[in-house]
Design an enzyme around this catalytic site. Structure first.
Site, PDB file in Angstrom:
ATOM      1  N   SER A  45     -22.271  35.647 139.461  1.00 56.07           N
ATOM      2  CA  SER A  45     -22.553  35.202 138.245  1.00 56.07           C
ATOM      3  C   SER A  45     -24.041  34.444 137.906  1.00 56.07           C
ATOM      4  O   SER A  45     -24.746  34.727 138.858  1.00 56.07           O
ATOM      5  CB  SER A  45     -21.432  34.019 137.935  1.00 56.07           C
ATOM      6  OG  SER A  45     -21.876  32.866 138.670  1.00 56.07           O
TER       7      SER A  45
ATOM      8  N   SER B 198     -24.792  31.709 137.255  1.00 55.02           N
ATOM      9  CA  SER B 198     -24.951  29.941 137.210  1.00 55.02           C
ATOM     10  C   SER B 198     -26.042  29.613 137.775  1.00 55.02           C
ATOM     11  O   SER B 198     -26.371  28.327 137.820  1.00 55.02           O
ATOM     12  CB  SER B 198     -23.713  29.494 137.707  1.00 55.02           C
ATOM     13  OG  SER B 198     -23.418  29.731 139.147  1.00 55.02           O
TER      14      SER B 198
ATOM     15  N   LYS C 130     -24.042  26.649 144.791  1.00 53.53           N
ATOM     16  CA  LYS C 130     -25.079  25.729 143.881  1.00 53.53           C
ATOM     17  C   LYS C 130     -26.130  25.163 144.661  1.00 53.53           C
ATOM     18  O   LYS C 130     -26.429  25.077 145.825  1.00 53.53           O
ATOM     19  CB  LYS C 130     -24.100  24.746 143.216  1.00 53.53           C
ATOM     20  CG  LYS C 130     -22.696  25.284 142.572  1.00 53.53           C
ATOM     21  CD  LYS C 130     -22.980  25.681 141.442  1.00 53.53           C
ATOM     22  CE  LYS C 130     -21.519  26.248 140.886  1.00 53.53           C
ATOM     23  NZ  LYS C 130     -22.064  27.265 139.584  1.00 53.53           N
TER      24      LYS C 130
ATOM     25  N   SER D  96     -23.034  26.744 133.836  1.00 58.63           N
ATOM     26  CA  SER D  96     -22.630  26.418 135.316  1.00 58.63           C
ATOM     27  C   SER D  96     -21.349  25.492 135.330  1.00 58.63           C
ATOM     28  O   SER D  96     -21.380  24.418 134.651  1.00 58.63           O
ATOM     29  CB  SER D  96     -23.781  25.994 136.130  1.00 58.63           C
ATOM     30  OG  SER D  96     -23.521  25.650 137.700  1.00 58.63           O
TER      31      SER D  96
END
Length: 307
Positions: free
Chosen positions: A89, A91, A146, A255
């Site tokens: 993705s 994010s 992250k 996100s």
């Protein structure tokens, strides 16, 4: 607990190793005994083909002996040294793009067993600014990636797309902590990336000694009504508990991160993302005859260390 693929690798390694061991200790000696008896009954003139048939390994043993060294090496490498991941993705844009293949350094943090994730060796702690892979707290079989923004004791505020941190003071520390400070941002460009039809701004953010780029979408409001609600704090304020970490995606308005579900337990940490070893480009043309999962090119310029 680990993901299904990690469990499968461990079980395959154990099964092939046990079959090899069983053959070496039990089955192979029995085959040799049969060969000796056959040779004795034929006065030592047993044909070569008959000897080979008596000593021939079963197919399952032959397969186990051929795959065990390879599978064992892959399991050790993937469990304790480096594990490959694919970015699914956007994010973490612009740091990581869809189609990036990365290596995660497993020994950067605590070294854990590959199935039950029990700590075998305590190593370094995650640091602010690390790009980390972890088990998603709401679904631990899923891996998330992250950036670590807050460590235990930090006070984090994310307000009007601006990040503020009050760093926790360690024992004997009297400077560079205990004061709420704005994380500096420098605008680089606008319109290089888009979220839906909205142009995004690219900033360079300075988190202590770590510098990295983030994306913001000015036209998108912050959905604070969905933020994680921590008792005793404002809706956009987060105080990191002991043994936990606070994470954000670099693509701040695209996100699902700690703002929405809280904190990452230290036990959930998998490792630090350190290197992009391959990066495929995909077509976003809806009229293209190629399926969306088929690469249209390789982004060689993206290969290298992750910051």
């Amino acid at each position: 607990m680990a993901g299904y693929f990690a469990i499968f690798l461990v079980l395959l390694t154990l099964a092939s190793g046990l079959i090899w061991l069983l053959d070496a200790l039990v089955l192979a000696p029995k085959r040799q005994q049969k060969l000796a008896l056959a040779q004795a009954s034929s006065a030592g003139e047993l044909p070569l083909k008959a000897s080979e048939e008596l000593t021939k390994e079963p197919q399952i043993v032959e397969t186990a002996k051929s795959i065990f060294p390879v599978i064992a090496l892959i399991t050790i490498f993937r469990s304790f040294i480096y594990e490959p991941f694919q970015i699914p993705s956007g994010s973490m844009m612009p740091t990581l793009l869809v189609g990036d293949f990365i290596l995660v350094e497993k020994f950067s943090y605590d070294v854990k067993d590959p199935v039950w994730r029990t700590t075998l060796y305590s190593n370094n702690k995650p640091q602010r600014g690390d790009v980390a892979v972890f088990k998603y707290p709401e679904q631990p079989t899923v891996d998330y990636i992250k950036r670590i923004i807050g460590v235990p004791g930090d006070r984090i505020i994310y307000r009007n797309k601006q990040l503020f941190i009050e760093k926790a003071c360690q024992a004997g520390q009297s400077s560079d902590c205990g004061t709420l400070e704005m994380v500096p941002q420098t605008l680089k460009n606008e319109g290089e990336f888009y979220q839906e039809q909205y142009p995004q701004r690219r900033y360079t953010e300075q988190l202590g000694e770590v510098s990295f780029d983030i994306l913001q979408t000015p036209a998108r409001r912050e959905h604070t009504e969905f933020f994680f609600k921590q008792r005793g704090t404002a809706i956009d304020e987060f105080i990191v508990p002991e043994g936990h970490y606070f994470v954000l995606g670099d693509n701040r308005d695209n996100s699902r991160d700690g703002r929405f579900w809280g904190f990452v337990p230290e036990h959930n940490m998998v490792g630090k993302a350190v290197f992009i070893w391959m990066s495929f480009e995909f077509s976003d043309d809806p009229d293209s005859w190629l399926p969306g999962w088929v690469p249209t090119g390789v982004r060689f310029e993206r290969l290298g260390a992750i910051h």
